[in-house]
Design a protein around this motif. Structure first.
Motif, PDB file in Angstrom:
ATOM      1  N   PRO A  48      46.836  40.338  48.286  1.00  0.00           N
ATOM      2  CA  PRO A  48      45.742  39.383  47.954  1.00  0.00           C
ATOM      3  C   PRO A  48      45.769  38.901  46.903  1.00  0.00           C
ATOM      4  CG  PRO A  48      45.768  41.460  47.832  1.00  0.00           C
ATOM      5  CD  PRO A  48      47.636  41.288  48.499  1.00  0.00           C
ATOM      6  N   SER A  49      45.056  38.353  46.747  1.00  0.00           N
ATOM      7  CA  SER A  49      44.503  37.150  45.059  1.00  0.00           C
ATOM      8  C   SER A  49      44.156  38.262  44.099  1.00  0.00           C
ATOM      9  CB  SER A  49      43.649  36.512  45.427  1.00  0.00           C
ATOM     10  OG  SER A  49      41.948  36.388  45.643  1.00  0.00           O
ATOM     11  N   ALA A  50      43.954  37.906  42.844  1.00  0.00           N
ATOM     12  CA  ALA A  50      43.702  38.734  41.661  1.00  0.00           C
ATOM     13  C   ALA A  50      42.134  39.209  42.008  1.00  0.00           C
ATOM     14  CB  ALA A  50      43.652  37.740  40.224  1.00  0.00           C
ATOM     15  N   GLY A  51      41.188  38.045  42.866  1.00  0.00           N
ATOM     16  CA  GLY A  51      39.622  38.050  42.368  1.00  0.00           C
ATOM     17  C   GLY A  51      39.858  39.524  43.857  1.00  0.00           C
ATOM     18  N   GLU A  52      40.385  39.810  44.424  1.00  0.00           N
ATOM     19  CA  GLU A  52      40.180  41.304  45.456  1.00  0.00           C
ATOM     20  C   GLU A  52      40.973  41.606  45.157  1.00  0.00           C
ATOM     21  OE1 GLU A  52      41.043  37.650  49.201  1.00  0.00           O
ATOM     22  OE2 GLU A  52      42.836  37.987  48.627  1.00  0.00           O
ATOM     23  N   LEU A  53      42.103  42.215  44.239  1.00  0.00           N
ATOM     24  CA  LEU A  53      42.466  43.096  44.031  1.00  0.00           C
ATOM     25  C   LEU A  53      41.294  43.356  43.075  1.00  0.00           C
ATOM     26  CD1 LEU A  53      45.994  41.872  42.786  1.00  0.00           C
ATOM     27  CD2 LEU A  53      45.168  43.747  44.697  1.00  0.00           C
ATOM     28  N   LEU A  54      40.691  42.944  41.866  1.00  0.00           N
ATOM     29  CA  LEU A  54      39.297  43.637  41.197  1.00  0.00           C
ATOM     30  C   LEU A  54      38.664  44.104  42.122  1.00  0.00           C
ATOM     31  CD1 LEU A  54      39.478  40.661  38.284  1.00  0.00           C
ATOM     32  CD2 LEU A  54      39.806  43.224  38.523  1.00  0.00           C
ATOM     33  N   GLN A  55      38.609  43.168  43.572  1.00  0.00           N
ATOM     34  CA  GLN A  55      37.260  44.396  44.162  1.00  0.00           C
ATOM     35  C   GLN A  55      37.653  45.114  44.788  1.00  0.00           C
ATOM     36  OE1 GLN A  55      36.537  40.240  47.144  1.00  0.00           O
ATOM     37  NE2 GLN A  55      34.934  41.488  47.498  1.00  0.00           N
ATOM     38  N   MET A  56      38.656  45.156  45.384  1.00  0.00           N
ATOM     39  CA  MET A  56      39.145  46.513  45.810  1.00  0.00           C
ATOM     40  C   MET A  56      39.450  47.489  44.747  1.00  0.00           C
ATOM     41  SD  MET A  56      42.214  45.947  48.146  1.00  0.00           S
ATOM     42  CE  MET A  56      42.653  43.969  47.852  1.00  0.00           C
TER      43      MET A  56
END
Length: 160
Positions: free
Chosen positions: A141-149
């Protein structure tokens, strides 16, 4: 139960089936004969599991671990399970989450085929088993995807 066991025995040539015998017999069968044998094994396993001798259960588990694709196709096309799968809003995020969870296992190698099998059985992904396993293997996962999760930002669209 006896009907299936006798048909399996007639194809495999032994009363006590083993994975080694199955692999040898599999090579000599036509596609239709193999499909019939697999169908008999599926029916036997799912209809009579608790009644089967322990050696038969071990044999079936070994077959299914080595041919998860056929098992998955059977479960999704020949049973109600195919109709019970859930459609996900953000299916790619689930793959990234599974990648993170499984990658963090303390010991052992990740079986992406096992994880993909469970995901395909539960969720409506448009992939075959090996494709899903390969896709899952590369889901860092990218940083943005980690934040989404983590729920820090609202999911509104693409985050490329």
């Amino acid at each position: 139960m006896k009907k299936f066991m006798l048909r399996i025995q007639s194809v495999m040539g032994t009363k006590r089936p083993s994975y080694a015998v199955y692999k040898q017999v599999e090579k000599d069968l036509s596609a239709e004969q193999l499909q019939n044998l697999q169908r008999d094994l599926f029916h036997l396993a799912f209809a009579y599991w608790k009644s089967l001798p322990n050696y038969y259960r071990k044999f079936l588990i070994r077959v299914y671990k080595h041919d998860r694709e056929s098992l998955l196709i059977y479960l999704l096309e020949e049973t109600p399970l195919g109709e019970l799968r859930h459609s996900l809003y953000k299916p790619e995020l689930v793959l990234k989450l599974m990648y993170m969870l499984e990658k963090n296992k303390k010991v052992g190698r990740i079986s992406y085929l096992s994880v993909a099998f469970g995901l395909l059985l539960s969720f409506d992904y448009p992939f075959k088993l090996r494709t899903m396993a390969e896709y899952l293997r590369r889901q860092q996962p990218s940083a943005g995807e980690l934040l989404q999760m983590a729920g820090k930002i609202e999911i509104t669209g693409d985050f490329d």
